[in-house]
Motif scaffolding. Structure first.
Motif, PDB file in Angstrom:
ATOM      1  N   UNK A   1     -36.241   1.235 -20.867  1.00 22.07           N
ATOM      2  CA  UNK A   1     -36.391   2.619 -21.323  1.00 22.07           C
ATOM      3  C   UNK A   1     -36.095   3.575 -20.173  1.00 22.07           C
ATOM      4  N   UNK A   2     -35.081   3.222 -19.371  1.00 22.16           N
ATOM      5  CA  UNK A   2     -34.631   4.051 -18.244  1.00 22.16           C
ATOM      6  C   UNK A   2     -35.793   4.482 -17.352  1.00 22.16           C
ATOM      7  N   UNK A   3     -36.701   3.571 -17.093  1.00 22.53           N
ATOM      8  CA  UNK A   3     -37.808   3.849 -16.186  1.00 22.53           C
ATOM      9  C   UNK A   3     -38.899   4.746 -16.775  1.00 22.53           C
ATOM     10  N   UNK A   4     -38.793   5.053 -18.085  1.00 22.06           N
ATOM     11  CA  UNK A   4     -39.765   5.971 -18.676  1.00 22.06           C
ATOM     12  C   UNK A   4     -40.703   5.279 -19.659  1.00 22.06           C
ATOM     13  N   UNK A   5     -40.617   3.971 -19.754  1.00 16.26           N
ATOM     14  CA  UNK A   5     -41.343   3.250 -20.790  1.00 16.26           C
ATOM     15  C   UNK A   5     -42.811   2.962 -20.533  1.00 16.26           C
ATOM     16  N   UNK A   6     -43.335   3.435 -19.382  1.00 19.21           N
ATOM     17  CA  UNK A   6     -44.746   3.162 -19.082  1.00 19.21           C
ATOM     18  C   UNK A   6     -45.556   4.442 -19.242  1.00 19.21           C
ATOM     19  N   UNK A   7     -46.619   4.366 -20.047  1.00 19.43           N
ATOM     20  CA  UNK A   7     -47.470   5.540 -20.257  1.00 19.43           C
ATOM     21  C   UNK A   7     -48.892   5.174 -19.840  1.00 19.43           C
ATOM     22  N   UNK A   8     -49.495   6.018 -18.999  1.00 19.06           N
ATOM     23  CA  UNK A   8     -50.874   5.790 -18.572  1.00 19.06           C
ATOM     24  C   UNK A   8     -51.716   6.943 -19.106  1.00 19.06           C
ATOM     25  N   UNK A   9     -52.747   6.601 -19.870  1.00 19.83           N
ATOM     26  CA  UNK A   9     -53.534   7.614 -20.580  1.00 19.83           C
ATOM     27  C   UNK A   9     -55.006   7.457 -20.204  1.00 19.83           C
ATOM     28  N   UNK A  10     -55.695   8.594 -20.031  1.00 16.50           N
ATOM     29  CA  UNK A  10     -57.103   8.529 -19.618  1.00 16.50           C
ATOM     30  C   UNK A  10     -58.079   8.321 -20.757  1.00 16.50           C
ATOM     31  N   UNK A  11     -57.794   8.923 -21.921  1.00  9.14           N
ATOM     32  CA  UNK A  11     -58.789   8.823 -23.011  1.00  9.14           C
ATOM     33  C   UNK A  11     -58.378   7.759 -24.020  1.00  9.14           C
ATOM     34  N   UNK A  12     -59.389   7.185 -24.679  1.00  6.26           N
ATOM     35  CA  UNK A  12     -59.131   6.165 -25.698  1.00  6.26           C
ATOM     36  C   UNK A  12     -58.336   6.770 -26.857  1.00  6.26           C
ATOM     37  N   UNK A  13     -58.728   7.982 -27.285  1.00 11.25           N
ATOM     38  CA  UNK A  13     -58.003   8.635 -28.384  1.00 11.25           C
ATOM     39  C   UNK A  13     -56.533   8.828 -28.033  1.00 11.25           C
ATOM     40  N   UNK A  14     -56.304   9.271 -26.796  1.00 15.92           N
ATOM     41  CA  UNK A  14     -54.930   9.483 -26.336  1.00 15.92           C
ATOM     42  C   UNK A  14     -54.159   8.174 -26.323  1.00 15.92           C
ATOM     43  N   UNK A  15     -54.833   7.095 -25.930  1.00 18.39           N
ATOM     44  CA  UNK A  15     -54.170   5.791 -25.862  1.00 18.39           C
ATOM     45  C   UNK A  15     -53.796   5.309 -27.261  1.00 18.39           C
ATOM     46  N   UNK A  16     -54.689   5.501 -28.211  1.00 15.00           N
ATOM     47  CA  UNK A  16     -54.409   5.079 -29.600  1.00 15.00           C
ATOM     48  C   UNK A  16     -53.237   5.896 -30.151  1.00 15.00           C
TER      49      UNK A  16
END
Ligand code: AMP
Ligand code: GLY
Length: 424
Positions: free
Chosen positions: A154-169
């Protein structure tokens, strides 16, 4: 040897510069290359993802060795294609085959590979749209922050780090159900967050033997103090003080050797560079990611520290004689600062004239997004120029690169002034 380097970034300029210095290098071609590589060899207007065109060029220009730098053609099987058309003594290839390139092409494959070879990495599970609800359950079982990775490139953009559980879902839903990263996020790896300091380690291997190139620290965020969005990399430093001695012994014993053994066991004849993105968690190394190529901008810091013959290294990797190669490394610090276009990693302007290059004579200048137009060098990408300086003192190497970075000018130029400051 006649050598063909495939790629167009600062990494490829550094590689071309180093390769061209070797007495083994007769003719050097870079496809497509950039404004810098043309001074090391001949730029060729060739689409490296058109394997047939690459094959024709190799035949026409009697190429003996090809170095595939970016991940995309490797993941798409350029090695397999060329191997089926040339014998080993006709063409040497640096870069893994499609099976080996899966270490970068599929995060799930990489995680399974690590699990089956007992290579330390974050605990994980992977999910598809059909198992979305299980993904939610798994997220609920983890502690924040949450790490979600699109399986494919994903051209180096495929990793997402999220702080909240809702945000992660919500992110999991976007990736799996709304295909936020297209086909790359049909599968998503959810993994435990590892807290520590990152370091990039580079393995050169012929499939059995391996050597470690100098390690480097990459500065991924756009802003000083590691703030703001992720970029391709805003700078790099090598060596990295915390990645020496006992830590590196652990890296070799727990990660490098088991990786080479695991590839062999899987029947993968890996001839190329392998980039280990590592996290140092309280002195223990964990693999964050594998890349099947050199890093950018790490290469611009690592290669100026290599004193031994680089074309010989490439040849030894490709023909399986790396056990006979002696890598010589310069102990100096290398500090690389990226000059980027204003607005990067968002949208930015192109075509601005670059000046002041003559005032940066104490540094190596590696072009990335820069091209020639009407006899002038102009900006043509987000990351424009990498400036690298070497010095026995990290502080002085930093100072030299900063001075060169300030002297080079183009409209909208932006750089991070804090590269290497955290390592002083
Ligand atoms: P990658 O594209 O795999 O290099 O991931 C991008 C960045 O996300 C890495 O350089 C790390 O900073 C961060 N990252 C990835 N996986 C983890 C993890 N399990 N724990 C903490 N940070 C991570
Ligand atoms: N600098 C990180 C990479 O090349 O992926």
């Amino acid at each position: 040897m006649n050598i063909l380097i495939l790629g167009s970034g600062g990494r490829e300029h550094a590689l071309a510069w180093k390769t061209e210095q070797s007495p083994l290098c007769k003719k050097l071609y870079i496809a497509p290359g950039n404004a810098g590589t043309q001074h090391c060899g001949t730029n060729v207007d060739l689409n490296m993802n058109d394997f047939g065109a690459v094959e024709s060029f190799i035949r026409q220009h009697k190429i003996n060795l090809v170095v595939v730098c970016p991940e995309e053609p490797l993941v798409d099987g350029i090695r397999d294609y060329l191997e089926a058309r040339f014998t080993d003594d006709q063409l040497l290839i640096v870069g893994p085959d499609q099976a080996g390139a899966k270490l970068e092409g599929s995060k799930e494959f990489a995680k399974e590979f690590m699990a089956s070879n007992d290579i330390p990495t974050a605990a994980y599970k992977s999910f598809t749209a059909a198992t979305f609800e299980e993904g939610v359950d798994f997220l609920e079982s983890l502690k924040p922050p949450y790490v979600l990775k699109a399986d494919g490139l994903a051209a180096g953009k495929g990793v997402v780090i999220v702080n909240s559980l809702d945000g992660a879902i919500e992110t999991l839903k976007d990736m799996l159900l709304n295909k936020a990263f297209g086909a790359a996020s049909q599968k998503v790896v959810v993994e435990e967050f590892l807290s520590g300091i990152e370091v990039s380690v580079f393995v050169a291997t012929d499939g059995s033997n391996w050597v470690l190139l100098p390690e480097a620290k990459d500065y991924k965020r756009i802003g000083e103090g590691d703030t703001g969005p992720n970029t391709g990399g805003m700078g790099a430093v090598s060596p990295v003080a915390f990645a020496q001695g006992e830590f590196m012994e652990k890296v070799k014993a727990r990660i490098v050797q088991p990786t080479i053994d695991g590839l062999k066991k899987a029947g993968i004849d890996y001839k190329g560079f392998l980039f280990l993105g590592l996290m140092n968690v309280n002195g223990d190394p964990y693999v964050i990611e594998y890349n099947v190529r050199m890093g950018d901008p790490e290469t611009e810091a690592v290669l100026p520290r290599i004193n031994s013959d680089f074309a010989d290294l490439l040849q030894s990797m490709a023909n399986g004689t790396l056990d006979q190669y002696t890598l010589e490394i310069c102990p100096d610090f290398a500090v690389t600062i990226m000059l980027v276009s204003g607005g990067y990693p968002g949208s930015y302007e192109k075509g601005h004239v670059i000046s002041g290059l003559d005032k940066a004579e104490k540094s190596h200048i590696f072009y990335a997004g820069a091209s020639e137009k009407d006899g002038k060098t102009v900006t043509s990408g987000g990351r424009v120029i990498a400036v690298t300086s070497l010095h026995p003192s990290l502080e002085k190497a930093r100072g030299l690169s900063l001075k060169s970075a300030e002297a080079i000018e183009f409209t909208g130029k932006f750089l991070r002034k804090d590269i290497g400051k955290d390592l002083l």
